[in-house]
Design a protein around this motif. Sequence first.
Motif, mmCIF file in Angstrom:
data_model
loop_
_atom_site.group_PDB
_atom_site.id
_atom_site.type_symbol
_atom_site.label_atom_id
_atom_site.label_comp_id
_atom_site.label_asym_id
_atom_site.label_seq_id
_atom_site.Cartn_x
_atom_site.Cartn_y
_atom_site.Cartn_z
ATOM 1 N N GLU A 116 0.815 -1.210 0.000
ATOM 2 C CA GLU A 116 0.000 0.000 0.000
ATOM 3 C C GLU A 116 0.853 1.266 0.000
ATOM 4 O OE1 GLU A 116 -2.717 -0.286 3.268
ATOM 5 O OE2 GLU A 116 -3.831 -1.969 2.364
ATOM 6 N N THR A 117 2.032 1.202 0.611
ATOM 7 C CA THR A 117 2.877 2.398 0.679
ATOM 8 C C THR A 117 3.792 2.534 -0.530
ATOM 9 O OG1 THR A 117 4.734 1.319 1.802
ATOM 10 C CG2 THR A 117 2.953 2.159 3.199
ATOM 11 N N GLY A 118 4.110 1.415 -1.185
ATOM 12 C CA GLY A 118 5.070 1.440 -2.287
ATOM 13 C C GLY A 118 6.511 1.371 -1.822
ATOM 14 N N HIS A 119 6.718 1.344 -0.520
ATOM 15 C CA HIS A 119 8.061 1.230 0.051
ATOM 16 C C HIS A 119 8.201 -0.118 0.746
ATOM 17 C CE1 HIS A 119 8.702 5.459 -0.764
ATOM 18 N NE2 HIS A 119 7.600 5.751 -0.104
ATOM 19 N N VAL A 120 9.436 -0.628 0.805
ATOM 20 C CA VAL A 120 9.690 -1.907 1.470
ATOM 21 C C VAL A 120 10.811 -1.750 2.487
ATOM 22 C CG1 VAL A 120 8.908 -3.307 -0.501
ATOM 23 C CG2 VAL A 120 11.313 -2.642 -0.344
ATOM 24 N N LYS A 121 10.727 -2.550 3.550
ATOM 25 C CA LYS A 121 11.866 -2.630 4.467
ATOM 26 C C LYS A 121 13.062 -3.185 3.706
ATOM 27 C CE LYS A 121 9.413 -5.270 7.171
ATOM 28 N NZ LYS A 121 8.926 -6.160 8.276
ATOM 29 N N PRO A 122 14.254 -2.688 3.918
ATOM 30 C CA PRO A 122 14.689 -1.768 4.983
ATOM 31 C C PRO A 122 14.748 -0.290 4.571
ATOM 32 C CG PRO A 122 16.615 -2.721 3.945
ATOM 33 C CD PRO A 122 15.421 -3.282 3.214
ATOM 34 N N GLU A 123 13.945 0.138 3.594
ATOM 35 C CA GLU A 123 13.969 1.543 3.181
ATOM 36 C C GLU A 123 13.475 2.437 4.316
ATOM 37 O OE1 GLU A 123 13.021 0.412 -1.506
ATOM 38 O OE2 GLU A 123 11.521 1.465 -0.287
ATOM 39 N N PRO A 124 14.153 3.546 4.587
ATOM 40 C CA PRO A 124 13.728 4.415 5.693
ATOM 41 C C PRO A 124 12.289 4.897 5.571
ATOM 42 C CG PRO A 124 15.935 5.027 4.951
ATOM 43 C CD PRO A 124 15.422 4.009 3.976
ATOM 44 N N ALA A 125 11.804 5.108 4.353
ATOM 45 C CA ALA A 125 10.479 5.711 4.169
ATOM 46 C C ALA A 125 9.361 4.893 4.808
ATOM 47 C CB ALA A 125 10.198 5.903 2.680
ATOM 48 N N ILE A 126 9.482 3.565 4.801
ATOM 49 C CA ILE A 126 8.386 2.764 5.362
ATOM 50 C C ILE A 126 8.397 2.814 6.890
ATOM 51 C CG2 ILE A 126 9.580 0.504 5.406
ATOM 52 C CD1 ILE A 126 6.862 -0.650 4.310
ATOM 53 N N TYR A 127 9.573 2.921 7.488
ATOM 54 C CA TYR A 127 9.649 3.103 8.943
ATOM 55 C C TYR A 127 9.115 4.477 9.333
ATOM 56 C CZ TYR A 127 12.861 -0.901 8.795
ATOM 57 O OH TYR A 127 13.436 -2.137 8.594
ATOM 58 N N PRO A 180 17.429 -9.602 11.066
ATOM 59 C CA PRO A 180 18.363 -8.651 11.682
ATOM 60 C C PRO A 180 18.564 -7.378 10.868
ATOM 61 C CG PRO A 180 19.230 -10.881 11.847
ATOM 62 C CD PRO A 180 18.017 -10.963 10.976
ATOM 63 N N GLU A 181 18.562 -7.483 9.531
ATOM 64 C CA GLU A 181 18.812 -6.285 8.730
ATOM 65 C C GLU A 181 17.663 -5.280 8.845
ATOM 66 O OE1 GLU A 181 17.710 -9.518 5.584
ATOM 67 O OE2 GLU A 181 18.519 -9.428 7.627
ATOM 68 N N TYR A 182 16.454 -5.764 9.076
ATOM 69 C CA TYR A 182 15.332 -4.848 9.232
ATOM 70 C C TYR A 182 15.347 -4.212 10.626
ATOM 71 C CZ TYR A 182 13.519 -7.032 4.953
ATOM 72 O OH TYR A 182 13.347 -7.495 3.669
ATOM 73 N N VAL A 183 15.795 -4.965 11.609
ATOM 74 C CA VAL A 183 15.970 -4.409 12.959
ATOM 75 C C VAL A 183 17.057 -3.341 12.933
ATOM 76 C CG1 VAL A 183 16.664 -4.942 15.323
ATOM 77 C CG2 VAL A 183 15.163 -6.525 14.073
ATOM 78 N N ALA A 184 18.164 -3.628 12.253
ATOM 79 C CA ALA A 184 19.266 -2.665 12.158
ATOM 80 C C ALA A 184 18.821 -1.376 11.478
ATOM 81 C CB ALA A 184 20.439 -3.293 11.404
ATOM 82 N N ALA A 185 17.989 -1.499 10.445
ATOM 83 C CA ALA A 185 17.499 -0.309 9.742
ATOM 84 C C ALA A 185 16.646 0.553 10.671
ATOM 85 C CB ALA A 185 16.699 -0.721 8.515
ATOM 86 N N ALA A 186 15.834 -0.095 11.499
ATOM 87 C CA ALA A 186 15.028 0.651 12.472
ATOM 88 C C ALA A 186 15.920 1.362 13.479
ATOM 89 C CB ALA A 186 14.066 -0.299 13.184
ATOM 90 N N ASN A 187 16.926 0.655 13.977
ATOM 91 C CA ASN A 187 17.833 1.254 14.961
ATOM 92 C C ASN A 187 18.560 2.467 14.383
ATOM 93 O OD1 ASN A 187 17.315 -0.486 17.141
ATOM 94 N ND2 ASN A 187 18.709 -2.026 16.349
ATOM 95 N N THR A 188 18.899 2.398 13.111
ATOM 96 C CA THR A 188 19.578 3.518 12.458
ATOM 97 C C THR A 188 18.729 4.784 12.505
ATOM 98 O OG1 THR A 188 20.804 2.055 10.987
ATOM 99 C CG2 THR A 188 20.536 4.318 10.247
ATOM 100 N N LEU A 189 17.411 4.621 12.480
ATOM 101 C CA LEU A 189 16.491 5.764 12.522
ATOM 102 C C LEU A 189 16.160 6.187 13.947
ATOM 103 C CD1 LEU A 189 14.041 4.674 9.688
ATOM 104 C CD2 LEU A 189 15.766 6.478 9.572
ATOM 105 N N GLY A 190 16.732 5.504 14.927
ATOM 106 C CA GLY A 190 16.474 5.849 16.320
ATOM 107 C C GLY A 190 15.328 5.086 16.952
ATOM 108 N N ILE A 191 14.710 4.187 16.179
ATOM 109 C CA ILE A 191 13.659 3.325 16.719
ATOM 110 C C ILE A 191 14.317 2.230 17.562
ATOM 111 C CG2 ILE A 191 11.807 1.708 16.084
ATOM 112 C CD1 ILE A 191 11.574 3.317 13.434
#
Length: 200
Positions: free
Chosen positions: A137-148, A169-180
């Motif tokens: 629905e968003t057109g974005h996929v993890k680990p792209e920052p836009a979906i987070y 793990p790579e999706y968790v790491a992407a979240a952590n990079t954004l401060g989540i």
Amino acid sequence: MSPPVRAVILDLGNVLAFHDNALLFRRLGARAGLDAEEAARRLSGAGWTAANRGLLGPEGIRRDVCEALGVDVPMEEFTALWNCHFTLHDAVMPHVERLEGQVKRLLLSNTNVLHVAWLKPRLPVLERFDHLVLSCETGHVKPEPAIYEEALRHAGCAPDEAAFFDDLPEYVAAANTLGIRGHLFTTADAFDAQLRALGL
């Protein structure tokens, strides 16, 4: 000191529902007269991402998969095959349910329209989630920052006020990079312990 958690963001696959891709490839391969390895090889191309980005609707997914496998499967049969690999993760549901009223609950999933249509009625808890952030629905996929960022927008909180759980793990790491506050999901019991450590 970290602020209190105001939102819990959950992945779908291998968190709320298990997906056995090996089974999927075996079943699709058998229907097409191929072994599982060959089916997996043929289906490893761009069609998966296109479906997850919402670029393919139900018929587009069916046609894309059937062309890759060299077989023509009617939609009703295809839908059953395409969803044959899901098993609901019943053990995690009490922990997800007890979050109601404590925090906002959101789903953040890389998925396609056929999987969503099959899983939503089988996971009624999703009706009570605050928002479902679906890649198709968003057109974005993890680990792209836009979906987070989309998930955070619907959560209405700062990144460090959101806890995110995913089995990759790579999706968790992407979240952590954004401060989540990203956490690797492993088992229902470990999830319960992770929630309690967050004060939930």
